[in-house]
Design an enzyme around this catalytic site. Sequence first.
Site, PDB file in Angstrom:
ATOM      1  N   ASP A  61      19.600  -6.160   6.761  1.00 12.12           N
ATOM      2  CA  ASP A  61      19.097  -5.591   5.504  1.00 12.12           C
ATOM      3  C   ASP A  61      18.926  -4.083   5.660  1.00 12.12           C
ATOM      4  OD1 ASP A  61      17.699  -4.694   3.319  1.00 12.12           O
ATOM      5  OD2 ASP A  61      16.095  -6.194   3.435  1.00 12.12           O
ATOM      6  N   TYR A  99       3.784  -3.100  -9.411  1.00 12.97           N
ATOM      7  CA  TYR A  99       2.819  -3.007  -8.312  1.00 12.97           C
ATOM      8  C   TYR A  99       1.562  -2.252  -8.715  1.00 12.97           C
ATOM      9  CZ  TYR A  99       5.676  -5.174  -4.773  1.00 12.97           C
ATOM     10  OH  TYR A  99       6.376  -6.086  -4.039  1.00 12.97           O
TER      11      TYR A  99
HETATM   12  C1  LIG Z   1      13.111  -2.124  -1.216  1.00 12.25           C
HETATM   13  C2  LIG Z   1      13.698  -3.121  -0.299  1.00 12.25           C
HETATM   14  C3  LIG Z   1      14.339  -4.271  -0.773  1.00 12.25           C
HETATM   15  C4  LIG Z   1      14.389  -4.611  -2.246  1.00 12.25           C
HETATM   16  O1  LIG Z   1      15.092  -3.680  -2.981  1.00 12.25           O
HETATM   17  P1  LIG Z   1      14.829  -3.546  -4.572  1.00 12.25           P
HETATM   18  O2  LIG Z   1      15.928  -2.662  -5.047  1.00 12.25           O
HETATM   19  O3  LIG Z   1      13.477  -2.921  -4.704  1.00 12.25           O
HETATM   20  O4  LIG Z   1      14.889  -4.904  -5.152  1.00 12.25           O
HETATM   21  C5  LIG Z   1      14.928  -5.121   0.143  1.00 12.25           C
HETATM   22  N1  LIG Z   1      14.863  -4.863   1.451  1.00 12.25           N
HETATM   23  C6  LIG Z   1      14.248  -3.782   1.952  1.00 12.25           C
HETATM   24  C7  LIG Z   1      14.244  -3.554   3.440  1.00 12.25           C
HETATM   25  C8  LIG Z   1      13.624  -2.879   1.099  1.00 12.25           C
HETATM   26  O5  LIG Z   1      12.968  -1.829   1.587  1.00 12.25           O
END
Ligand SMILES: *Cc1c(COP(=O)(O)O)cnc(C)c1O
Length: 421
Positions: free
Chosen positions: A234, A15
């Site tokens: 998530d 990034y």
């Molecule tokens: C950071 C994040 C991801 C991705 O995780 P990485 O380990 O960076 O691949 C997925 N979902 C949410 C809500 C996140 O904040």
Amino acid sequence: MNLTERDLKVIWHPYTQMKTASPPIPIVRGEGAGLFDEQGKKYIDAVSSWWVNIHGHAHPYIAEKVSEQLHKLEHVIFAGFTHEGAVELAERLLAILPDNQQKAFYSDNGSTAIEVAIKMCLQYWLNKGNQRTKIMAFKNAYHGDTFGAMAVSGRSAFTKAFDSLLFEVEFIDLPDKDNIESLKSKISNLKSELACFIFEPLVQGSAGMIMYEAEYLNQLMTHCRQENVLMIDDEVFTGFGRTGKPFACNHVQIQPDIMCFSKGLTGGTMALGLTTCTQEIYDAFLSDDKLKTLFHGHSFTANPVAIASALASLDLFLLPATAANIDRIETSHQQFRTKIQNHAKIKEVRQIGTIIAMEWETGDNTSYFSSLRDKLYHYFLAEGVILRPLGNIIYILPPYCITNAELDYVYSKIEHALEEI
Ligand SMILES: *Cc1c(COP(=O)(O)O)cnc(C)c1O
């Protein structure tokens, strides 16, 4: 050459626009909420090193457990073999997750945890002989940087170069009292095609710490359950105490079908991803037909060293002192919020649990790439605080061990910035 010069010769950072970014700061040591550079300057890690660190840096207990594990077993193939830590972590986590979560699938990071979840849903329907291929997600969602995870994320500057290759997703607005009924009808209309609904519970981190109410998430989830649409929660960012409860889904009454974890899972020590699911989903893959297998795995699936750090982090997470720290930060954030919310330069202050976000009044220049963002970032660094504003949004989400004095210092620098910048 010093370390920064050597870095710039060989490293491509995440990034980061390498042409214009300022050179990276070498960090040599961490302790508690502090990171220290080569000159011994301390930086307070007020963003938990990209949201992963929950117990502080180089925590001696985690270090000890990881070191013990390294001397016992560093890695073993996870197809056809297993190991104590992988089983114990699954047992202990499933015991504190919503009780419909019955099976654990390990991977490497948040994005892979999401990929696994998406594949589970799509193949679940196929295996049941009832193919459904549409996925519903929130506008401005962020679920990771691999292609599947990117596809279910909102289209943005981050995805622009790849948009034409991302599969189509049904994006909906965040739920509120005005749109909840129309969102429900949309789900009802799409239900025969909808494989799943994926969401960040209560807080959209990358979008700028955008928050929405548990009541409407609860209504949306209730409706998905009624209409038989699978739900992927998530919790990669919100898991392990960030929102004031162990998991953000603890704020609602409906249990998701699938949950994803990473970030805080190992206390920010090692990369590890985890996808959990219901017995119902797992059972849909049981068959004499080999084609019904979930064909997914990574070389480092359930790496014993990463798992050892997750077990150690879980021990610390379950200590009463950690819950007390989470409460302490929440109360402290609330007081700061009351103090600054009427400031002329503040458009809005949002807060849940240990997360506080302040939206800076900038007229129309609110983009992630605003120059204000860079000014603020460098101002805080110079003052020894790591804050990475998302455009005009400054947020704090510290490791839970941050001291009151450190928190007050971070707040005071934000107040200063409000006056000076
Ligand atoms: C950071 C994040 C991801 C991705 O995780 P990485 O380990 O960076 O691949 C997925 N979902 C949410 C809500 C996140 O904040």
